[in-house]
Design a protein around this motif. Structure first.
Motif, PDB file in Angstrom:
ATOM      1  N   MET A   1       5.896  12.214 -14.355  1.00 61.58           N
ATOM      2  CA  MET A   1       5.114  11.951 -13.150  1.00 61.58           C
ATOM      3  C   MET A   1       5.182  13.156 -12.222  1.00 61.58           C
ATOM      4  N   SER A   2       4.064  13.462 -11.605  1.00 60.19           N
ATOM      5  CA  SER A   2       4.025  14.618 -10.731  1.00 60.19           C
ATOM      6  C   SER A   2       4.365  14.281  -9.302  1.00 60.19           C
ATOM      7  N   ASN A   3       4.231  13.040  -8.918  1.00 60.54           N
ATOM      8  CA  ASN A   3       4.549  12.619  -7.558  1.00 60.54           C
ATOM      9  C   ASN A   3       5.707  11.650  -7.607  1.00 60.54           C
ATOM     10  N   THR A   4       6.516  11.649  -6.568  1.00 61.76           N
ATOM     11  CA  THR A   4       7.601  10.694  -6.522  1.00 61.76           C
ATOM     12  C   THR A   4       7.100   9.322  -6.116  1.00 61.76           C
ATOM     13  N   HIS A   5       5.881   9.281  -5.579  1.00 62.18           N
ATOM     14  CA  HIS A   5       5.387   8.016  -5.060  1.00 62.18           C
ATOM     15  C   HIS A   5       3.937   7.871  -5.481  1.00 62.18           C
ATOM     16  N   GLU A   6       3.659   7.097  -6.520  1.00 67.45           N
ATOM     17  CA  GLU A   6       2.301   6.895  -6.990  1.00 67.45           C
ATOM     18  C   GLU A   6       2.014   5.406  -7.046  1.00 67.45           C
ATOM     19  N   PRO A   7       1.550   4.822  -5.959  1.00 68.41           N
ATOM     20  CA  PRO A   7       1.308   3.383  -5.919  1.00 68.41           C
ATOM     21  C   PRO A   7       0.111   3.004  -6.770  1.00 68.41           C
ATOM     22  N   THR A   8       0.083   1.759  -7.217  1.00 66.55           N
ATOM     23  CA  THR A   8      -1.069   1.243  -7.936  1.00 66.55           C
ATOM     24  C   THR A   8      -1.970   0.447  -7.014  1.00 66.55           C
ATOM     25  N   THR A   9      -1.507   0.175  -5.821  1.00 63.05           N
ATOM     26  CA  THR A   9      -2.318  -0.464  -4.787  1.00 63.05           C
ATOM     27  C   THR A   9      -1.704  -0.138  -3.442  1.00 63.05           C
ATOM     28  N   LEU A  10      -2.485  -0.241  -2.389  1.00 65.12           N
ATOM     29  CA  LEU A  10      -1.947  -0.010  -1.050  1.00 65.12           C
ATOM     30  C   LEU A  10      -1.328  -1.297  -0.532  1.00 65.12           C
ATOM     31  N   ARG A  11      -0.067  -1.225  -0.165  1.00 64.55           N
ATOM     32  CA  ARG A  11       0.631  -2.403   0.352  1.00 64.55           C
ATOM     33  C   ARG A  11       0.994  -2.237   1.825  1.00 64.55           C
ATOM     34  N   ARG A  12       1.342  -1.028   2.220  1.00 66.29           N
ATOM     35  CA  ARG A  12       1.714  -0.785   3.619  1.00 66.29           C
ATOM     36  C   ARG A  12       1.198   0.573   4.067  1.00 66.29           C
ATOM     37  N   ILE A  13       0.569   0.582   5.241  1.00 69.63           N
ATOM     38  CA  ILE A  13       0.044   1.802   5.845  1.00 69.63           C
ATOM     39  C   ILE A  13       0.741   2.004   7.183  1.00 69.63           C
ATOM     40  N   VAL A  14       1.317   3.163   7.380  1.00 67.04           N
ATOM     41  CA  VAL A  14       2.014   3.474   8.634  1.00 67.04           C
ATOM     42  C   VAL A  14       1.079   4.244   9.563  1.00 67.04           C
ATOM     43  N   VAL A  15       1.004   3.812  10.809  1.00 73.69           N
ATOM     44  CA  VAL A  15       0.203   4.507  11.823  1.00 73.69           C
ATOM     45  C   VAL A  15       1.103   4.865  12.993  1.00 73.69           C
ATOM     46  N   PRO A  16       1.464   6.131  13.152  1.00 78.46           N
ATOM     47  CA  PRO A  16       2.266   6.554  14.311  1.00 78.46           C
ATOM     48  C   PRO A  16       1.387   6.636  15.559  1.00 78.46           C
ATOM     49  N   LEU A  17       1.899   6.135  16.664  1.00 75.26           N
ATOM     50  CA  LEU A  17       1.176   6.158  17.932  1.00 75.26           C
ATOM     51  C   LEU A  17       2.092   6.690  19.026  1.00 75.26           C
ATOM     52  N   ASP A  18       1.483   7.227  20.077  1.00 70.77           N
ATOM     53  CA  ASP A  18       2.288   7.716  21.199  1.00 70.77           C
ATOM     54  C   ASP A  18       1.775   7.192  22.530  1.00 70.77           C
TER      55      ASP A  18
ATOM     56  N   TYR B   1      -9.510   4.022  10.769  1.00 72.43           N
ATOM     57  CA  TYR B   1      -9.387   4.393   9.362  1.00 72.43           C
ATOM     58  C   TYR B   1      -8.346   3.523   8.662  1.00 72.43           C
ATOM     59  N   ALA B   2      -7.215   3.320   9.325  1.00 70.83           N
ATOM     60  CA  ALA B   2      -6.174   2.470   8.744  1.00 70.83           C
ATOM     61  C   ALA B   2      -6.669   1.042   8.591  1.00 70.83           C
ATOM     62  N   GLN B   3      -7.445   0.558   9.552  1.00 71.48           N
ATOM     63  CA  GLN B   3      -7.944  -0.816   9.487  1.00 71.48           C
ATOM     64  C   GLN B   3      -8.905  -1.009   8.325  1.00 71.48           C
ATOM     65  N   VAL B   4      -9.805  -0.052   8.105  1.00 70.28           N
ATOM     66  CA  VAL B   4     -10.727  -0.160   6.973  1.00 70.28           C
ATOM     67  C   VAL B   4      -9.948  -0.202   5.667  1.00 70.28           C
ATOM     68  N   LEU B   5      -8.988   0.689   5.518  1.00 70.99           N
ATOM     69  CA  LEU B   5      -8.187   0.720   4.293  1.00 70.99           C
ATOM     70  C   LEU B   5      -7.415  -0.579   4.107  1.00 70.99           C
ATOM     71  N   ALA B   6      -6.858  -1.103   5.191  1.00 73.89           N
ATOM     72  CA  ALA B   6      -6.084  -2.343   5.104  1.00 73.89           C
ATOM     73  C   ALA B   6      -6.981  -3.527   4.766  1.00 73.89           C
ATOM     74  N   GLU B   7      -8.152  -3.586   5.371  1.00 75.31           N
ATOM     75  CA  GLU B   7      -9.068  -4.687   5.096  1.00 75.31           C
ATOM     76  C   GLU B   7      -9.531  -4.675   3.650  1.00 75.31           C
ATOM     77  N   ARG B   8      -9.764  -3.494   3.099  1.00 74.30           N
ATOM     78  CA  ARG B   8     -10.266  -3.412   1.731  1.00 74.30           C
ATOM     79  C   ARG B   8      -9.170  -3.582   0.691  1.00 74.30           C
ATOM     80  N   SER B   9      -7.938  -3.261   1.049  1.00 83.58           N
ATOM     81  CA  SER B   9      -6.843  -3.314   0.071  1.00 83.58           C
ATOM     82  C   SER B   9      -5.925  -4.508   0.235  1.00 83.58           C
ATOM     83  N   GLY B  10      -5.960  -5.149   1.414  1.00 82.94           N
ATOM     84  CA  GLY B  10      -5.011  -6.217   1.691  1.00 82.94           C
ATOM     85  C   GLY B  10      -3.670  -5.710   2.166  1.00 82.94           C
ATOM     86  N   ALA B  11      -3.601  -4.432   2.494  1.00 85.72           N
ATOM     87  CA  ALA B  11      -2.340  -3.849   2.953  1.00 85.72           C
ATOM     88  C   ALA B  11      -2.020  -4.299   4.374  1.00 85.72           C
TER      89      ALA B  11
END
Length: 325
Positions: A1-18, A29-39
């Motif tokens: 494997m070339s990456n240490t982290h290769e998910p087969t689906t999106l489960r959690r998306i982190v959004v840093p805010l200040d 962008y995070a919301q669209v990805l979460a809505e389409r993936s169930g993350a």
């Protein structure tokens, strides 16, 4: 494997805010990805660690923590109103280090290139740069200096542009790009730049003939390479398109993104270096500065050599597209 982290689906998306509106530009962008993936979305706001001091300093620190929690609560409420689970975390310490730590069990970080710090701070030692240096998961960078970004592109059969140069290092971006394309119902466009040949000493007519022939050979080689990669990553009724352009890589990527209407550009990054240019690599750094579509950066680990030519790429996993043998 070339990456240490290769998910087969999106489960959690982190959004840093200040707390700034600029940082919040990553949320759509995070919301669209979460809505389409169930993350689920994990909202993170880092506050400084408590410094030794008297009661006044302790109260000020407590108020800052409470304010951060209240702020994230408001954002989480808006996200959950759209049917997406939103978690909250208010860690204390150095922002980049704490964000990377919070993302250890995540599949993607979505963040703007700057918040309160301003655009020039991003170029010279920003939080985003620190996160890129530490995170072991892909990072999507949304340019906060672009007003009214076209987020709808991401939710309408999006095109994901994947720049390649023939190396295993560059191809390490394909698995995650394929995952995003499958998640969003979009398609990948594999792009490769061809440098025009040069000839300094020759008769004019000979030079013109040679240069044209050499350019055609290079273009055909690039097309053959991309078609071979596209065949390996075909599946589920989808086949990546290919794009070959003549010129410097940054110019070709920029032209391709405009021509195909790319919603995202997905590419590998070095993940090391003392400056942004070294950290990203000169091409990714220039794409970040010139482009408009969010840039998803993959940090290859282990087996993906930067200069090694390859005919394959790591698999997405059992679900979704995967390279054919």
């Amino acid at each position: 494997m070339s990456n240490t982290h290769e998910p087969t689906t999106l489960r959690r998306i982190v959004v840093p805010l200040d707390g700034s509106e600029l940082a919040e530009q990553a949320l759509p962008y995070a919301q669209v990805l979460a809505e389409r993936s169930g993350a689920e979305i994990l909202l993170v706001r880092v506050v400084p660690a408590e410094w030794p001091g008297g009661p006044a300093e302790a109260r000020e620190h407590l108020l800052e923590v409470q304010e951060a929690r209240s702020y994230l609560g408001e954002i989480a409420g808006r996200i959950e109103a759209r049917g997406v689970r939103a978690l909250r975390s208010v860690p204390q310490g150095v922002p980049a280090a704490r964000i990377a730590a919070e993302a250890q069990d995540a599949d993607l970080i979505v963040m703007t290139t700057h918040g309160r710090s301003g655009v020039f701070r991003f170029l010279y030692g920003s939080v985003a740069e620190g996160v890129l240096a530490r995170a072991k998961v892909p990072v999507m960078l949304v340019r906060a200096w672009i007003h009214n970004p076209d987020v709808d592109k991401l939710d309408q059969a999006p095109v994901l542009l994947v720049p390649l140069d023939g190396s295993a290092f560059a191809e390490a971006a394909i698995p995650f790009a394929a995952l995003l394309a499958d998640t969003l119902g979009g398609e990948m466009v594999l792009v490769r730049a061809v440098y025009p040949p040069t000839l300094t000493l020759a008769n004019e007519w000979m030079a013109t003939s040679y240069l044209q022939e050499e350019l055609e050979v290079r273009e055909e080689g690039a097309r053959s390479y991309l078609e071979a990669v596209a065949r390996r990553w075909s599946g589920g009724g989808r086949r990546p398109r290919t794009y070959v352009g003549v010129g410097a890589p940054v110019e070709v990527i920029d032209d391709a993104a405009r021509e195909v209407g790319a919603a995202l550009v997905v590419m590998a990054t070095h993940g090391r270096g003392a400056t942004t240019r070294l950290l990203l690599g000169s091409v990714a750094h220039s794409v970040l500065l010139r482009g408009t579509a969010p840039l998803v950066l993959i940090r290859p680990m282990g087996g993906a050599g930067e200069g090694a030519s390859t005919g394959s790429a790591a698999a997405v996993g059992e679900e979704g597209r995967h390279p054919k043998g």
